[in-house]
Design a protein around this motif. Structure first.
Motif, PDB file in Angstrom:
ATOM      1  N   SER A 152       0.824  -1.207   0.000  1.00  0.00           N
ATOM      2  CA  SER A 152       0.000   0.000   0.000  1.00  0.00           C
ATOM      3  C   SER A 152       0.856   1.255   0.000  1.00  0.00           C
ATOM      4  O   SER A 152       0.341   2.352   0.136  1.00  0.00           O
ATOM      5  CB  SER A 152      -0.928   0.016   1.215  1.00  0.00           C
ATOM      6  N   GLY A 153       2.157   1.098  -0.090  1.00  0.00           N
ATOM      7  CA  GLY A 153       3.029   2.265  -0.196  1.00  0.00           C
ATOM      8  C   GLY A 153       3.542   2.790   1.125  1.00  0.00           C
ATOM      9  O   GLY A 153       4.046   3.897   1.200  1.00  0.00           O
ATOM     10  N   ILE A 154       3.416   2.009   2.202  1.00  0.00           N
ATOM     11  CA  ILE A 154       3.983   2.428   3.487  1.00  0.00           C
ATOM     12  C   ILE A 154       5.489   2.133   3.455  1.00  0.00           C
ATOM     13  O   ILE A 154       5.888   1.027   3.125  1.00  0.00           O
ATOM     14  CB  ILE A 154       3.333   1.641   4.649  1.00  0.00           C
ATOM     15  N   PRO A 155       6.335   3.126   3.780  1.00  0.00           N
ATOM     16  CA  PRO A 155       7.774   2.860   3.801  1.00  0.00           C
ATOM     17  C   PRO A 155       8.139   2.039   5.039  1.00  0.00           C
ATOM     18  O   PRO A 155       8.550   2.577   6.062  1.00  0.00           O
ATOM     19  CB  PRO A 155       8.395   4.252   3.843  1.00  0.00           C
ATOM     20  N   VAL A 156       7.980   0.727   4.943  1.00  0.00           N
ATOM     21  CA  VAL A 156       8.089  -0.153   6.108  1.00  0.00           C
ATOM     22  C   VAL A 156       9.450  -0.016   6.791  1.00  0.00           C
ATOM     23  O   VAL A 156       9.545   0.228   7.996  1.00  0.00           O
ATOM     24  CB  VAL A 156       7.839  -1.619   5.696  1.00  0.00           C
ATOM     25  N   GLY A 157      10.512  -0.139   6.008  1.00  0.00           N
ATOM     26  CA  GLY A 157      11.854  -0.111   6.579  1.00  0.00           C
ATOM     27  C   GLY A 157      12.158   1.191   7.305  1.00  0.00           C
ATOM     28  O   GLY A 157      12.556   1.195   8.464  1.00  0.00           O
ATOM     29  N   LYS A 158      11.929   2.308   6.620  1.00  0.00           N
ATOM     30  CA  LYS A 158      12.207   3.620   7.218  1.00  0.00           C
ATOM     31  C   LYS A 158      11.428   3.815   8.506  1.00  0.00           C
ATOM     32  O   LYS A 158      11.944   4.337   9.494  1.00  0.00           O
ATOM     33  CB  LYS A 158      11.797   4.725   6.237  1.00  0.00           C
ATOM     34  N   THR A 159      10.161   3.405   8.480  1.00  0.00           N
ATOM     35  CA  THR A 159       9.314   3.604   9.658  1.00  0.00           C
ATOM     36  C   THR A 159       9.871   2.840  10.852  1.00  0.00           C
ATOM     37  O   THR A 159       9.960   3.385  11.961  1.00  0.00           O
ATOM     38  CB  THR A 159       7.880   3.133   9.353  1.00  0.00           C
ATOM     39  N   VAL A 160      10.260   1.595  10.614  1.00  0.00           N
ATOM     40  CA  VAL A 160      10.755   0.782  11.725  1.00  0.00           C
ATOM     41  C   VAL A 160      12.076   1.347  12.255  1.00  0.00           C
ATOM     42  O   VAL A 160      12.275   1.462  13.469  1.00  0.00           O
ATOM     43  CB  VAL A 160      10.910  -0.693  11.286  1.00  0.00           C
ATOM     44  N   VAL A 161      12.976   1.755  11.346  1.00  0.00           N
ATOM     45  CA  VAL A 161      14.240   2.333  11.804  1.00  0.00           C
ATOM     46  C   VAL A 161      13.977   3.599  12.620  1.00  0.00           C
ATOM     47  O   VAL A 161      14.590   3.823  13.668  1.00  0.00           O
ATOM     48  CB  VAL A 161      15.165   2.632  10.602  1.00  0.00           C
ATOM     49  N   ALA A 162      13.023   4.404  12.167  1.00  0.00           N
ATOM     50  CA  ALA A 162      12.681   5.619  12.913  1.00  0.00           C
ATOM     51  C   ALA A 162      12.160   5.261  14.297  1.00  0.00           C
ATOM     52  O   ALA A 162      12.472   5.939  15.293  1.00  0.00           O
ATOM     53  CB  ALA A 162      11.648   6.433  12.147  1.00  0.00           C
ATOM     54  N   ALA A 163      11.359   4.188  14.387  1.00  0.00           N
ATOM     55  CA  ALA A 163      10.829   3.785  15.691  1.00  0.00           C
ATOM     56  C   ALA A 163      11.967   3.378  16.623  1.00  0.00           C
ATOM     57  O   ALA A 163      11.971   3.738  17.810  1.00  0.00           O
ATOM     58  CB  ALA A 163       9.840   2.633  15.530  1.00  0.00           C
ATOM     59  N   TYR A 164      12.952   2.652  16.092  1.00  0.00           N
ATOM     60  CA  TYR A 164      14.112   2.291  16.925  1.00  0.00           C
ATOM     61  C   TYR A 164      14.860   3.531  17.383  1.00  0.00           C
ATOM     62  O   TYR A 164      15.295   3.625  18.529  1.00  0.00           O
ATOM     63  CB  TYR A 164      15.049   1.342  16.170  1.00  0.00           C
ATOM     64  N   THR A 165      15.016   4.508  16.480  1.00  0.00           N
ATOM     65  CA  THR A 165      15.735   5.722  16.837  1.00  0.00           C
ATOM     66  C   THR A 165      15.027   6.456  17.969  1.00  0.00           C
ATOM     67  O   THR A 165      15.652   6.901  18.936  1.00  0.00           O
ATOM     68  CB  THR A 165      15.864   6.629  15.600  1.00  0.00           C
ATOM     69  N   LEU A 166      13.697   6.558  17.851  1.00  0.00           N
ATOM     70  CA  LEU A 166      12.924   7.192  18.920  1.00  0.00           C
ATOM     71  C   LEU A 166      13.108   6.437  20.227  1.00  0.00           C
ATOM     72  O   LEU A 166      13.225   7.029  21.300  1.00  0.00           O
ATOM     73  CB  LEU A 166      11.438   7.203  18.552  1.00  0.00           C
ATOM     74  N   MET A 167      13.118   5.105  20.119  1.00  0.00           N
ATOM     75  CA  MET A 167      13.335   4.288  21.316  1.00  0.00           C
ATOM     76  C   MET A 167      14.669   4.647  21.946  1.00  0.00           C
ATOM     77  O   MET A 167      14.781   4.758  23.171  1.00  0.00           O
ATOM     78  CB  MET A 167      13.287   2.804  20.946  1.00  0.00           C
ATOM     79  N   GLY A 168      15.695   4.851  21.102  1.00  0.00           N
ATOM     80  CA  GLY A 168      17.005   5.239  21.627  1.00  0.00           C
ATOM     81  C   GLY A 168      16.909   6.511  22.467  1.00  0.00           C
ATOM     82  O   GLY A 168      17.447   6.584  23.571  1.00  0.00           O
ATOM     83  N   ALA A 169      16.171   7.505  21.952  1.00  0.00           N
ATOM     84  CA  ALA A 169      16.010   8.760  22.686  1.00  0.00           C
ATOM     85  C   ALA A 169      15.348   8.507  24.036  1.00  0.00           C
ATOM     86  O   ALA A 169      15.784   9.028  25.078  1.00  0.00           O
ATOM     87  CB  ALA A 169      15.182   9.739  21.864  1.00  0.00           C
ATOM     88  N   LEU A 170      14.292   7.695  24.047  1.00  0.00           N
ATOM     89  CA  LEU A 170      13.567   7.460  25.295  1.00  0.00           C
ATOM     90  C   LEU A 170      14.393   6.616  26.262  1.00  0.00           C
ATOM     91  O   LEU A 170      14.294   6.789  27.481  1.00  0.00           O
ATOM     92  CB  LEU A 170      12.210   6.801  25.010  1.00  0.00           C
TER      93      LEU A 170
END
Lengths: 540, 380
Positions: free
Chosen positions: B268-286
């Motif tokens: 459906s055009g969701i950038p799966v990889g980028k989204t997941v990497v971004a979620a990990y990055t946010l996790m790093g901040a928290l």
């Protein structure tokens, strides 16, 4: 449950397996509408029919996958009513079925797979697997079928070719006294050499008195092997004759013999204009990945604005792969390019980028590839077009716009749901399919790729989907329609591209595209195509 | 009953059930140890709850797309350790030291996310590797010693994280404002739901009144001690951020979509990889934020800071209704789940439950919540 003993006399006359007036429904979809079928002792009985004609359902009934009571009509096995509760009951009666998806444990060896779940044991309480006996029995078993040169009992399954796996599966099924063997398209993925081995094995089994049911799309094989041919169409048996009394043309005629109904909206034929085509595919050659052999070879076609291009091919012809590749979701491109308008589409491509440029896919198997089943209708509709819902000054979604847009599209497509909040799991197949279509249309695409858009959809919803396809082309969009249903393809398409053996087997205009012509093109076994898998075998 | 209720109301019901569990826990602990309900203890509980919650909210960002982070607890120790060592041994100003630790966490978590996505290795394995590696590097950095958060106990940005309290009066004002905003948001969502179909009014009212009462109660209680502890304000900001992220942005929709059906989301055009990497990055901040608070709360960086916190975070998510298969979960649920965990931990330490029994209790709660998760997904 012990199988009834057969007297020689009874065996000579009574059918081994017999179905009388069998009907089977899945929800609103009729899969079998009163099938008669009978398998004589020691015969090879070929079962032919288009995709969706009911062949798979029929063998699932024979094999006990659909248990007694889940269908109407009579099922006699070895002269007695078969009361099968499970596949296990069928196996114990001596009925073995080999499905298209092979079920072998990839990490275990040939011998281990042959004896899976019934390993010979020794030691106190039979606690330990007797590996020596298992290996010697496995070797003997392969020898009995003349396969000792084809298979090594210690080889892990993962290192075998598809054809060899098929042989393991067959030997495993026959391991206990099977009297009936049912095969679902066993040669679909095999090379010529592997097919030869397999057919020899099947003839050998026949000589031992095993009765075989054989499903295949390859008519030359069918005529080379079968004693009797039965053709299914729309869940009925429309022809059953000894192989020597019929011919390929007659079988094809019976397979397609349907009349086009009023289901299809009248569409003026789109004239191939001189303008730049919406989509140009130029000699594409594709493989699954870097190591794999070519799956599609040298495919070229053009799609004009307002045109519906049908793509026809049998199971495994590479139709879905082609569409997925155009969206950037499948395969490795070895050669060729794709132009959207005058611009080449970049490769590698992501679905996100393809959708942004106006190419969208309504994928097959909506439950697996199309929908978030537990999410709401609204969330599913918006999924592909979230970028157009973002506010310019804040990265937040504009939910009022979303609500309005989703309401409008669900009215337009007449999606029947209790509201946009309803999870799609609760919708009927037709309405689920409309949600997938709505999701695609909200992207405001130029080119819509439709992969089996009406599979598992009731007649009413089918008709509505046909109307929407017609409206899309009237609005100047380009539509590529992949369908296994010939009438649907012929009723909607301006031109039809036939794929077979990984190649284009012809591009037909609406007048040329008669059912028999298309099916003959798809079934034809050109030498080049038949030879292609052999090359892969050598590469391996 | 379920047939009468809309899907959303059923989740609200589950929330109410969780509140009942909390009340039960609170009652048991306050009877067994009357000081459980003292203003001072509740204030400590609030701090502990805030730290668990911030990490659990990060965990939710990964559990939603069907991932998990087992290295979070080690990361908490590591970021606190880097900060403390920079301050104590290298005389770096506290804010700068914290920035460095934050940068390290962002890099490491982004790296793990990248490996998981690009090599398609299960998150479980990579973050398990991360757990061990982070722990080793952490112990190496603090040389297996105890490194205080500030020289001679002088206040710095790191130390005040858990010692600063917003005085009672501004706290009341802040609470009032929060309740007002909550009321407005609830009213708007009620109006929107009414457009879509019939809504259970009482349940809607309840789902506003309960959190409002909880906030009021917490603030009044804290007012009796020293005011609102700083970690609770940090939690407020983080929780609001995560809630808005999940419910009102493309990123949030993408997380839910990936967890529900990754293949469909991709097509459906969701950038799966980028989204997941971004979620990990946010996790790093928290993880870094939790690391600062947890180390400050301990007063020093020691080898045990952050131990097993990843499991409490996962448990909080699951208790709060998130599905480990992905696609289901909410920020509010995670807050309630964390509260259950924090109550349990704090109550047990107050009752001087021996550590072995505490481990067993945590384990049973984790297993129970996973069992409940499976039961619930079978129901729907």
């Amino acid at each position: 449950m012990s199988a009834p003993a057969l007297t020689p006399n009874a065996a000579a006359t009574a059918p081994v397996l017999q179905l009388r007036g069998v009907r089977k429904r899945f929800g609103g979809i009729v899969a079998l509408a009163g099938v008669d079928f009978s398998l004589q002792p020691g015969e090879i009985h070929a079962l032919c029919g288009e995709n969706g004609a009911g062949k798979s359902t029929l063998i699932k009934i024979l094999g006990g996958v659909h248990p007694t009571g889940s269908f109407d009509g009579e099922y006699l096995a070895f002269g007695q009513p078969a009361r099968l509760q499970s596949v296990r009951d069928a196996t114990q009666l001596g009925i073995a079925v080999i499905y298209q998806e092979l079920v072998l444990c990839e990490g275990l060896t040939v011998a281990q797979n042959l004896f899976l779940g019934r390993e010979p044991t020794h030691g106190p309480l039979g606690l330990f697997v007797d590996h020596a006996r298992m290996r010697s029995e496995a070797r003997e078993l392969l020898g009995r079928f003349g396969l000792q040169n084809e298979l090594d009992i210690d080889q892990p399954i993962s290192t075998l070719g598809v054809g060899q796996k098929q042989l393991v599966e067959i030997v495993r099924a026959l391991h206990q006294q099977s009297r009936v063997l049912i095969l679902d398209e066993p040669t679909a993925a095999l090379s010529t050499r592997e097919i030869t081995t397999l057919l020899a094995l099947l003839r050998g089994l026949q000589a031992r008195g095993v009765a075989l049911v054989y499903i295949s799309h390859k008519l030359d094989e069918v005529f080379a092997l079968a004693d009797r041919i039965t053709v299914l169409r729309d869940g009925r048996s429309v022809m059953s004759a000894p192989a020597h009394e019929t011919d390929a043309a007659s079988v094809i005629r019976h397979m397609v013999g349907r009349t086009l109904t009023e289901l299809y909206p009248a569409r003026p034929l789109t004239q191939a204009s001189t303008e730049t085509p919406l989509l140009q595919v130029q000699s594409l050659s594709l493989a699954a990945d870097k190591k794999s052999p070519l799956r599609l070879r040298d495919i070229s076609f053009q799609l004009h604005a307002g045109e519906v291009l049908g793509i026809f091919g049998l199971m495994g012809a590479g139709r879905s792969e082609l569409l997925l590749h155009l969206l950037g979701a499948w395969g490795e491109r070895r050669q060729g390019q794709v132009l959207l308008g005058a611009q080449p589409l970049p490769w590698p491509l992501t679905p996100q980028e393809a959708i942004r440029r106006g190419l969208v896919l309504v994928s097959e198997e909506r439950r697996r590839y199309g929908l978030l089943m537990d999410s709401s209708v609204g969330e599913n509709l918006s999924l592909s077009s979230l970028s157009s819902l973002t506010r310019p000054w804040l990265p937040l979604l504009n939910e009022e716009l979303e609500q309005a847009r989703n309401t409008a599209i669900s009215h337009k497509l007449r999606i029947k749901a209790s509201g946009l909040q309803q999870p799609v799991r609760g919708l009927s197949g037709g309405n689920q399919q409309k949600v997938v279509l709505g999701k695609a249309l909200l992207c405001q695409p130029q080119v819509v790729l439709l992969d089996e858009p009406t599979r598992g959809v009731d007649v009413g919803a089918k008709r509505e989907i046909y109307e929407h396809i017609s409206q899309l082309s009237a609005a100047g969009l380009g539509v590529i329609l992949v369908s296994s249903e010939l009438p649907e393809l012929l009723g909607l398409s301006d031109r039809v591209l036939v794929l077979g053996g990984g190649q284009a087997r012809g591009l037909f205009t609406r007048e040329q595209a008669q059912p028999e012509v298309l099916l003959a093109a798809a079934l034809s076994q050109k030498p080049a195509a038949a030879g292609a898998p052999t090359v892969t075998q050598e590469v391996r | 009953m379920t047939s009468r209720l809309a899907f959303q109301d059923r989740t609200s019901l589950a929330m109410l059930a969780l509140l009942a569990v909390l009340l039960l826990l609170g009652t048991v602990f306050s009877i067994a140890a009357p000081q459980f309900l003292s203003a001072r203890n509740l204030s400590m509980l609030l701090i502990e709850f805030s730290m668990t919650s911030v990490l659990a909210l990060g965990m939710l960002l990964l559990i939603l797309p069907g991932h998990i982070d087992l290295s979070a607890g080690s990361g908490v120790g590591l970021t606190g350790g880097i900060t403390a060592v920079l301050i104590m041994h290298h005389q770096v100003p506290a804010p700068l030291a914290m920035l460095v630790a934050l940068a390290v966490a962002l890099l490491v978590w982004r790296g793990m996310g990248h490996i998981i996505v690009s090599q398609s290795i299960p998150a479980f394995i990579i973050t398990l590797g991360g757990l061990l590696t982070c722990k080793g590097v952490f112990w190496l950095i603090i040389q297996n010693t105890t490194v205080p958060v500030s020289p001679g106990g002088a206040p710095n940005l790191l130390a005040i994280l858990t010692t600063y309290y917003l005085p009672p009066r501004p706290s009341y004002v802040l609470a009032g404002l929060t309740i007002l905003v909550l009321a407005l948001l609830r009213w708007r969502s009620y109006q929107q739901q009414k457009l879509r179909g019939p809504v259970d009014k009482e349940l809607q009212l309840l789902s506003f009144l309960v959190p409002a009462q909880v906030i009021a109660l917490v603030v009044l209680c804290c007012g009796q001690f020293r005011g609102l502890p700083l970690p609770s304000l940090i939690l407020l900001v983080v929780a609001l951020f995560v809630h808005v992220l999940l419910t009102h942005t493309r990123f949030g929709r993408a997380l839910y979509a990936i967890g529900s059906n990754e293949e469909a989301a991709f097509l459906s055009g969701i950038p799966v990889g980028k989204t997941v990497v971004a979620a990990y990055t946010l996790m790093g901040a928290l993880v870094a934020v939790t690391g600062f608070m947890q180390t400050a709360y301990a007063g020093a960086s020691t080898t045990t800071v952050g131990d097993l916190m990843e499991l409490d975070a996962v448990a909080a998510c699951v208790i709060g209704g998130a599905s480990l298969r992905g696609g289901r979960g909410s920020a509010l649920g995670v807050l309630l789940g964390s509260l259950v965990m924090a109550c349990l931990l704090s109550g047990m330490s107050l009752l001087a439950v021996p550590p072995e029994a505490r481990f067993i209790a945590r384990g049973v709660v984790l297993a129970l919540s996973a069992w409940l998760d499976v039961r619930l997904s079978k129901l729907s």
